[in-house]
Design a protein around this motif. Structure first.
Motif, PDB file in Angstrom:
ATOM      1  N   UNK A 285     -34.828  11.465-121.412  1.00 38.38           N
ATOM      2  CA  UNK A 285     -34.156  10.564-122.097  1.00 38.38           C
ATOM      3  C   UNK A 285     -33.587  11.121-123.367  1.00 38.38           C
ATOM      4  N   UNK A 286     -34.256  12.064-124.030  1.00 38.01           N
ATOM      5  CA  UNK A 286     -33.876  12.506-125.334  1.00 38.01           C
ATOM      6  C   UNK A 286     -32.663  13.421-125.179  1.00 38.01           C
ATOM      7  N   UNK A 287     -32.416  14.240-124.223  1.00 47.81           N
ATOM      8  CA  UNK A 287     -31.231  15.067-123.989  1.00 47.81           C
ATOM      9  C   UNK A 287     -29.949  13.937-123.583  1.00 47.81           C
ATOM     10  N   UNK A 288     -30.304  12.836-122.759  1.00 46.11           N
ATOM     11  CA  UNK A 288     -29.085  12.138-122.459  1.00 46.11           C
ATOM     12  C   UNK A 288     -28.683  11.457-123.866  1.00 46.11           C
ATOM     13  N   UNK A 289     -29.544  10.925-124.543  1.00 53.61           N
ATOM     14  CA  UNK A 289     -29.312  10.235-125.821  1.00 53.61           C
ATOM     15  C   UNK A 289     -28.285  11.158-126.660  1.00 53.61           C
ATOM     16  N   UNK A 290     -29.001  12.465-126.964  1.00 52.82           N
ATOM     17  CA  UNK A 290     -28.323  13.136-127.973  1.00 52.82           C
ATOM     18  C   UNK A 290     -26.980  13.777-127.422  1.00 52.82           C
ATOM     19  N   UNK A 291     -26.936  13.993-125.926  1.00 52.14           N
ATOM     20  CA  UNK A 291     -25.661  14.279-125.518  1.00 52.14           C
ATOM     21  C   UNK A 291     -24.502  13.267-125.836  1.00 52.14           C
ATOM     22  N   UNK A 292     -25.021  11.918-125.426  1.00 55.94           N
ATOM     23  CA  UNK A 292     -23.932  10.683-125.420  1.00 55.94           C
ATOM     24  C   UNK A 292     -23.660  10.396-127.100  1.00 55.94           C
ATOM     25  N   UNK A 293     -24.466  10.771-127.981  1.00 55.81           N
ATOM     26  CA  UNK A 293     -24.129  10.433-129.410  1.00 55.81           C
ATOM     27  C   UNK A 293     -23.208  12.100-129.745  1.00 55.81           C
TER      28      UNK A 293
END
Length: 223
Positions: A99-107
């Motif tokens: 979840x954290x990697x997905x959110x960070x990548x999207x941002x």
């Protein structure tokens, strides 16, 4: 880019209401916006128009399509339970790093001027296996907008969540006190004033029921 994580001091206190208000305020100011609610439980795939992801999509002015839904909330679970509990029922993995990697990548990939992430439940609600919403916030390190209610006991919940966020090194950019729909709830303005008295340097905003005319622009400018 402005970034913000909308977190709750409790469940059902108006996180999506506040996230939508921020989105609409930014759009009204001529700012491009992207939003995520990465995880949602209690999600009905056959009737999701008025779900939290559906409301965020409408605030963004995006079509209510499966593709748009997948883009805003990739982890969706049917049972109205904490996400890791709901995930286990569906025999699916739900890990904090994913979840954290997905959110960070999207941002990181976003070209938007304003990026909003909405959490689930309260600050310490489980969001993944062996991880709470606070753990996700700590991993992302976005400034936090903390949403509390005005029900009986909400002052303690809100101030406890505020101090917990601060103790974990998070920047609380604002606190929103949302008005309770319970007619037996304590007086809204008095509750708001009590939170303001103890919040120290965190700006506090009152969000009256269904009113998106006043506080969202002020909150957006404070971020």
């Amino acid at each position: 880019m402005k970034r913000v994580f909308v977190a709750g001091a409790h469940t059902d206190v108006g996180k999506t209401f506040v996230a939508c208000g921020l989105v609409q305020a930014a759009l009204a100011a001529g700012v491009s916006v992207e939003a995520l609610k990465p995880v949602a439980s209690g999600f009905d795939p056959d009737d999701w128009i008025d779900s939290d992801p559906g409301r965020l999509l409408r605030a963004l002015g995006l079509p209510l399509t499966h593709e748009a839904l997948e883009g805003i909330t990739p982890w969706r679970f049917t049972a109205p339970l904490a996400p890791p509990m709901a995930a286990r029922l569906e025999q699916r993995d739900l890990s904090l790093p994913a979840i954290a990697d997905y959110c960070a990548a999207r941002a990181a990939q976003s070209c938007a001027d304003f990026f909003v992430i909405e959490g689930v439940g309260g600050l310490m609600s489980p969001i993944a296996e062996a991880a709470t919403g606070l753990d996700l916030m700590g991993a992302l390190k976005f400034p936090v907008v903390l949403v509390g209610g005005s029900y009986l006991g909400s002052i303690s919940h809100t101030l406890t969540a505020l101090e917990t966020a601060r103790a974990h090194g998070l920047t609380v950019a604002g606190v929103v006190v949302s008005q309770s729909r319970d007619p037996e709830a304590p007086a809204f303005l008095e509750t708001l004033c009590e939170v303001q008295a103890f919040a120290r340097d965190a700006p506090v905003f009152g969000a009256p029921l269904d009113d998106l005319t006043d506080w969202p622009p002020r909150l957006y400018e404070a971020l």
